[in-house]
Write a protein that holds these residues in place. Structure first.
Motif, PDB file in Angstrom:
ATOM      1  N   UNK A   3      61.502  -0.884 -73.102  1.00 52.04           N
ATOM      2  CA  UNK A   3      60.281  -1.668 -73.220  1.00 52.04           C
ATOM      3  C   UNK A   3      59.402  -1.347 -72.020  1.00 52.04           C
ATOM      4  N   UNK A   4      58.358  -0.573 -72.293  1.00 52.89           N
ATOM      5  CA  UNK A   4      57.483  -0.108 -71.210  1.00 52.89           C
ATOM      6  C   UNK A   4      56.356  -1.098 -70.977  1.00 52.89           C
ATOM      7  N   UNK A   5      56.683  -2.365 -70.933  1.00 49.94           N
ATOM      8  CA  UNK A   5      55.674  -3.409 -70.737  1.00 49.94           C
ATOM      9  C   UNK A   5      55.614  -3.854 -69.294  1.00 49.94           C
ATOM     10  N   UNK A   6      55.391  -5.145 -69.105  1.00 47.43           N
ATOM     11  CA  UNK A   6      55.239  -5.686 -67.748  1.00 47.43           C
ATOM     12  C   UNK A   6      56.438  -5.404 -66.855  1.00 47.43           C
ATOM     13  N   UNK A   7      57.635  -5.536 -67.430  1.00 47.96           N
ATOM     14  CA  UNK A   7      58.840  -5.287 -66.643  1.00 47.96           C
ATOM     15  C   UNK A   7      59.224  -3.822 -66.593  1.00 47.96           C
ATOM     16  N   UNK A   8      58.815  -3.052 -67.589  1.00 43.58           N
ATOM     17  CA  UNK A   8      59.265  -1.666 -67.771  1.00 43.58           C
ATOM     18  C   UNK A   8      60.780  -1.577 -67.654  1.00 43.58           C
ATOM     19  N   UNK A   9      61.435  -1.998 -68.701  1.00 44.48           N
ATOM     20  CA  UNK A   9      62.883  -2.064 -68.639  1.00 44.48           C
ATOM     21  C   UNK A   9      63.590  -1.176 -69.652  1.00 44.48           C
ATOM     22  N   UNK A  10      64.872  -0.942 -69.347  1.00 45.69           N
ATOM     23  CA  UNK A  10      65.814  -0.407 -70.331  1.00 45.69           C
ATOM     24  C   UNK A  10      66.676  -1.584 -70.729  1.00 45.69           C
TER      25      UNK A  10
ATOM     26  N   UNK B 154      57.142  -3.549 -83.494  1.00 43.05           N
ATOM     27  CA  UNK B 154      57.167  -4.268 -82.225  1.00 43.05           C
ATOM     28  C   UNK B 154      55.831  -4.174 -81.501  1.00 43.05           C
ATOM     29  N   UNK B 155      55.246  -2.987 -81.524  1.00 42.63           N
ATOM     30  CA  UNK B 155      53.957  -2.791 -80.833  1.00 42.63           C
ATOM     31  C   UNK B 155      52.875  -3.696 -81.425  1.00 42.63           C
ATOM     32  N   UNK B 156      52.973  -3.921 -82.722  1.00 43.27           N
ATOM     33  CA  UNK B 156      52.001  -4.814 -83.380  1.00 43.27           C
ATOM     34  C   UNK B 156      52.112  -6.222 -82.805  1.00 43.27           C
ATOM     35  N   UNK B 157      53.336  -6.643 -82.491  1.00 46.60           N
ATOM     36  CA  UNK B 157      53.545  -7.983 -81.929  1.00 46.60           C
ATOM     37  C   UNK B 157      53.107  -8.026 -80.467  1.00 46.60           C
ATOM     38  N   UNK B 158      53.476  -7.008 -79.718  1.00 50.38           N
ATOM     39  CA  UNK B 158      53.132  -6.979 -78.304  1.00 50.38           C
ATOM     40  C   UNK B 158      51.652  -6.742 -78.070  1.00 50.38           C
ATOM     41  N   UNK B 159      50.989  -6.129 -79.050  1.00 53.04           N
ATOM     42  CA  UNK B 159      49.573  -5.851 -78.914  1.00 53.04           C
ATOM     43  C   UNK B 159      49.288  -4.569 -78.155  1.00 53.04           C
ATOM     44  N   UNK B 160      50.328  -3.808 -77.854  1.00 49.41           N
ATOM     45  CA  UNK B 160      50.129  -2.508 -77.198  1.00 49.41           C
ATOM     46  C   UNK B 160      51.348  -1.623 -77.451  1.00 49.41           C
ATOM     47  N   UNK B 161      51.179  -0.337 -77.222  1.00 46.17           N
ATOM     48  CA  UNK B 161      52.266   0.618 -77.450  1.00 46.17           C
ATOM     49  C   UNK B 161      53.214   0.602 -76.267  1.00 46.17           C
ATOM     50  N   UNK B 162      54.285  -0.181 -76.381  1.00 40.88           N
ATOM     51  CA  UNK B 162      55.198  -0.275 -75.261  1.00 40.88           C
ATOM     52  C   UNK B 162      56.662  -0.221 -75.669  1.00 40.88           C
ATOM     53  N   UNK B 163      56.908  -0.290 -76.973  1.00 45.30           N
ATOM     54  CA  UNK B 163      58.268  -0.509 -77.440  1.00 45.30           C
ATOM     55  C   UNK B 163      58.878   0.756 -78.040  1.00 45.30           C
ATOM     56  N   UNK B 164      59.948   1.227 -77.406  1.00 40.34           N
ATOM     57  CA  UNK B 164      60.641   2.430 -77.877  1.00 40.34           C
ATOM     58  C   UNK B 164      62.069   2.049 -78.207  1.00 40.34           C
ATOM     59  N   UNK B 165      62.437   2.305 -79.463  1.00 41.93           N
ATOM     60  CA  UNK B 165      63.731   1.830 -79.937  1.00 41.93           C
ATOM     61  C   UNK B 165      64.604   2.995 -80.391  1.00 41.93           C
ATOM     62  N   UNK B 166      65.838   2.662 -80.708  1.00 43.09           N
ATOM     63  CA  UNK B 166      66.791   3.672 -81.159  1.00 43.09           C
ATOM     64  C   UNK B 166      66.535   3.968 -82.632  1.00 43.09           C
ATOM     65  N   UNK B 167      66.230   5.238 -82.918  1.00 43.64           N
ATOM     66  CA  UNK B 167      66.001   5.649 -84.291  1.00 43.64           C
ATOM     67  C   UNK B 167      67.273   6.193 -84.912  1.00 43.64           C
ATOM     68  N   UNK B 168      67.146   7.324 -85.581  1.00 48.25           N
ATOM     69  CA  UNK B 168      68.312   7.897 -86.270  1.00 48.25           C
ATOM     70  C   UNK B 168      69.371   8.356 -85.270  1.00 48.25           C
ATOM     71  N   UNK B 169      70.650   8.218 -85.612  1.00 49.52           N
ATOM     72  CA  UNK B 169      71.710   8.705 -84.715  1.00 49.52           C
ATOM     73  C   UNK B 169      71.613  10.223 -84.553  1.00 49.52           C
TER      74      UNK B 169
END
Lengths: 173, 173
Positions: free
Chosen positions: B55-62, A101-116
């Protein structure tokens, strides 16, 4: 009488540990979790969403709380206490930076759900769990009771939320 | 013929803007969002959970992604592309530090869903939305089409996810 049969409360004064012996909950299949004797509620993964959160604590998790119909109804009506039969599920996954996701956004902003990590439940039964605000607590990992869970610490931590029937999570519309 | 009637694609070479005129989707009630003409799918808030993210981008959302039955089925079967009729909803709330939770935990670790930001939808219709990978995009705020939404930017951003049928979100068990 039923209450006495099902619920035997032994307070061990020296250790401060509250031990319950309860009949195995008739919810769910499989092995029951200790202390509150709760089995994994069937179909919990299908339940409706209550809210989401990021807990940057020891586990550093992303979490979703789901509720059965009684839980959702009570939340939406704003009615406390939650009725007997309410079950709230807290699913947690590790908090992971998403490279793709960060590659698409162009910056480190995307934190997702990993392993349960694990799934926790609060089950409302005001007679059975009278000494813990009417709630039974359970934790499962990979579908089995989590032997690392310290279920006797759940209620003391939830006590500050007494004004909201011991539930921290607010409903998100 | 139906395709031609429903879908008129005008490429404005100078601006690079792709304009679609489509018949208003028969999903949902209320006003249709621009470009893809999608109305808010009824009952989306009841749908099952796909996953959660911060998503810690422009909106900084959950955020939580929910899916209708076709979406959930496809995810669980691991089958791509998603079938026509699939709808994925992305609900976002502001990322807020929870003072009340932090007081209980004894440290600043709890981030919860604050005020709702907006709701976005991806609607699969491989004939109607043929020029955008089969997906129509929509964004709503307070139940109405969000006039701040730049829906013509949705697909170009989703294009890198072509190997996953243009959907970024993974399913969390």
């Amino acid at each position: 009488m039923k209450g006495i049969v099902y619920l035997l409360c032994t307070v061990v004064a020296l250790t401060g540990v509250i031990v319950y012996v309860a009949r195995a909950s008739d919810h769910g299949d499989g092995e029951a979790s200790p202390i509150f004797a709760i089995k994994m509620p069937p179909g919990y993964r299908e339940w409706k969403l209550i809210s989401v959160a990021h807990e940057a604590g020891n586990n550093n998790d992303l979490r979703a709380t789901l509720g059965n119909d009684l839980a959702i109804k009570a939340y939406r009506e704003g009615k406390l206490p939650f009725p007997d039969g309410t079950i709230i599920a807290r699913l947690a996954w590790s908090y992971v930076s998403s490279e793709e996701n960060n590659a698409v956004f162009g910056r480190d902003q995307s934190f997702v759900a990993g392993a349960p990590i694990n799934v926790q439940f609060m089950v409302k039964d005001s007679k059975r769990y009278v000494a813990t605000g009417g709630w039974g607590f359970a934790q499962f990992k990979d579908g089995k009771p989590d032997d690392k869970a310290q279920l006797n610490t759940c209620f003391p931590c939830h006590k500050p939320a007494s004004a909201r029937d011991f539930v921290f999570t607010h409903y998100s519309p």
